[in-house]
Design an enzyme around this catalytic site. Structure first.
Site, short mmCIF file in Angstrom:
data_model
loop_
_atom_site.label_atom_id
_atom_site.label_comp_id
_atom_site.label_asym_id
_atom_site.label_seq_id
_atom_site.Cartn_x
_atom_site.Cartn_y
_atom_site.Cartn_z
N TYR A 62 39.12 39.19 38.63
CA TYR A 62 38.36 40.30 38.06
C TYR A 62 39.27 41.52 38.03
O TYR A 62 39.89 41.85 39.05
CB TYR A 62 37.11 40.59 38.89
CG TYR A 62 36.28 41.75 38.42
CD1 TYR A 62 36.29 42.97 39.11
CD2 TYR A 62 35.49 41.66 37.28
CE1 TYR A 62 35.53 44.05 38.68
CE2 TYR A 62 34.72 42.73 36.83
CZ TYR A 62 34.75 43.93 37.54
OH TYR A 62 34.00 44.99 37.10
N ASP A 116 47.65 43.28 39.60
CA ASP A 116 46.46 44.12 39.80
C ASP A 116 46.23 44.24 41.31
O ASP A 116 45.63 43.37 41.94
CB ASP A 116 45.25 43.49 39.11
CG ASP A 116 43.98 44.29 39.37
OD1 ASP A 116 42.94 43.95 38.78
OD2 ASP A 116 44.04 45.25 40.18
N LYS A 126 40.86 52.34 44.42
CA LYS A 126 40.17 52.23 45.71
C LYS A 126 40.81 53.12 46.80
O LYS A 126 40.59 54.31 46.83
CB LYS A 126 40.10 50.76 46.12
CG LYS A 126 39.22 49.92 45.15
CD LYS A 126 39.11 48.48 45.56
CE LYS A 126 38.45 47.64 44.49
NZ LYS A 126 36.98 47.69 44.51
#
Ligand code: KE4
Length: 427
Positions: free
Chosen positions: A144, A239, A267
């Site tokens: 994802y 990623d 994040k």
């Protein structure tokens, strides 16, 4: 007795927001029950609107590596707030943040800050296409990378959790430019490059997957991807939105000693405020506007409050170097769960690195999406509820990584291990 306040709020939320949430995984639809509403968060715990204290293994999906509402991060935001919330001009904190990222990630010579992990990966894909003048990208089933059209194909996290790995609303012509391969399959990558000579702009992956649950690559897999991309003129894109600064200061690329061409971050670098970033070699990054033809922009990119929070978070990581402590805590949880499952006679896999780990209720070692799907999601749902009943909050999906923080050390982790043992015993 009136319904709990969380239930009352959720009833109102359902009238106002699709599914009552602003991000699907929060809706508890795969684990059952009604989501609680959080009033406050400190250290390792969330406090619900009904006054329940929950030991938190979601850590707001990764950012809270120092625990929630850390005094140093709070103070940094407060100090920045005195000077205003957003300027829409260059500000000194952007420079400090960019220097920290470049110093921690040798593969990054230049970086662009944005407002989410989705923006970071979406922009990195556009940059790879612009730099190589090629259209196709390769991603891996279950990974994802946020919800941009090119990447929401065979995606993990909430898309997998809710059974829509290929979202509606994405034109077939977009999806055709995304090649989805099985993870941990070197033959598949060789075949894809052979079938698309000179057409693949980039290969994007979660270097350690967090969005199918936690999955590590086979030994040599990253090296194979690196060699294939170099040979074929495609960009290797890591990623590290989830893993960056989480598993090592320099992310998985530091652990695996791999140099990607582009890295996406998010994040932790925002300290709990909205942030994203992508970076790489100057030769590639300088294709971005205003220097080059690849456009990318953002009203709140480099926001001074998010920069202040992120700088405080990264500076604490540089000072504390907490990774061995976090790994010990992750191991403590996983060995506890494995022992409880053995005693109960339940098959369990518990892959873990540092403060990222998952529990898969299956006898099959999990190394890709199909093996992850052999996990008993219903049993996970019962386990989730057993833990929540005893004050421990897990990710509300069988297909998410757990997270913990330095604030979990001591009483919180010991209590959580007791609860996890009892919750497995009760299955
Ligand atoms: P955001 O757009 O949510 O900031 O980041 C997207 C993203 C990109 N790359 C990776 C590896 C990610 O894990 C994410 C987002 N992670 C999910 C948790 N699996 C966010 C939680 C949610 O969607 O509510």
């Amino acid at each position: 007795m009136s319904a709990p306040l969380s239930d009352q709020l959720f009833a109102r939320a359902l009238q106002l927001m699709p599914g009552g949430v602003n991000s699907p995984v929060r809706a508890f639809r795969s684990v059952g029950g009604t989501p609680f509403f959080t009033q406050a968060a400190h250290g390792a715990t969330l406090t619900t609107v009904d006054g329940r204290e929950l030991i938190d293994f979601v850590c707001t999906w990764g950012p809270a590596i120092h625990g929630h509402n850390h005094p140093r991060i709070k103070a940094a935001i407060a100090a920045a707030l005195e000077r205003g919330t957003s300027f829409g001009t260059p500000n000194p904190a952007e420079v400090t943040m960019a220097e920290l990222i470049v110093n921690f990630f040798p593969s990054i010579q230049k970086v662009r800050l944005c407002n989410s992990g989705t923006e970071a990966t979406m922009s990195a894909i556009r940059l790879a296409r612009g730099f190589t003048r090629r259209d196709k990208i390769i991603k891996f089933a279950g990974c994802y990378h946020g919800h941009s059209d090119s990447l929401l194909i065979k995606a993990g996290s909430g898309a997998l959790t809710h059974g829509h790995p290929d979202s509606a609303g994405i034109p077939a012509v977009f999806a055709q430019e995304t090649i989805v391969l099985p993870y941990n399959d070197t033959a598949a990558i060789d075949a894809a490059f052979a079938a698309n000579p000179g057409k693949i702009a980039g290969v994007i992956l979660e270097p350690y997957i967090g969005n199918v649950g936690f999955i590590k690559p086979d030994a040599g897999y990253h090296q194979h991807l690196r060699q294939a991309c170099t040979a074929q003129g495609a960009l290797l894109i890591f990623d590290e939105v989830m893993t960056g600064f989480r598993l090592a200061a320099g992310g998985v690329q530091e652990i695996e000693k791999i140099t990607p061409d582009l890295t996406c971050l998010g994040k932790i670098i925002g300290g709990g405020l909205p942030v994203g970033a992508f970076g790489g070699r100057a030769e590639v990054m300088d294709q971005l506007a205003p220097l080059g033809p690849v456009y990318q922009a953002g009203t709140l990119s480099g926001n001074p409050l998010a920069m202040a929070a992120g700088i405080a978070s990264l500076q604490m990581l540089a000072e504390l170097k907490p990774y061995a402590r976090l790994d010990a805590l992750g191991r403590q949880v996983c060995t506890t769960a494995l022992a409880a499952a053995k005693a109960k006679g339940i098959a369990l896999q518990a892959p873990q690195v540092g403060s990222m780990f998952s529990l898969f209720f299956t006898p099959t070692p999990v190394r890709d999406l199909p093996s992850a799907l052999t996990s008993d999601a219903k049993l996970f749902g019962r386990f989730f509820q057993n833990c929540l009943d005893q004050g421990v909050y897990l990710p509300p999906s069988a297909y998410e990584s757990w997270f913990l923080s330095t604030a979990h050390e001591g009483a919180a982790i010991d209590r959580a291990c007791e609860v996890i043992t009892q919750a497995i015993k009760k299955l």
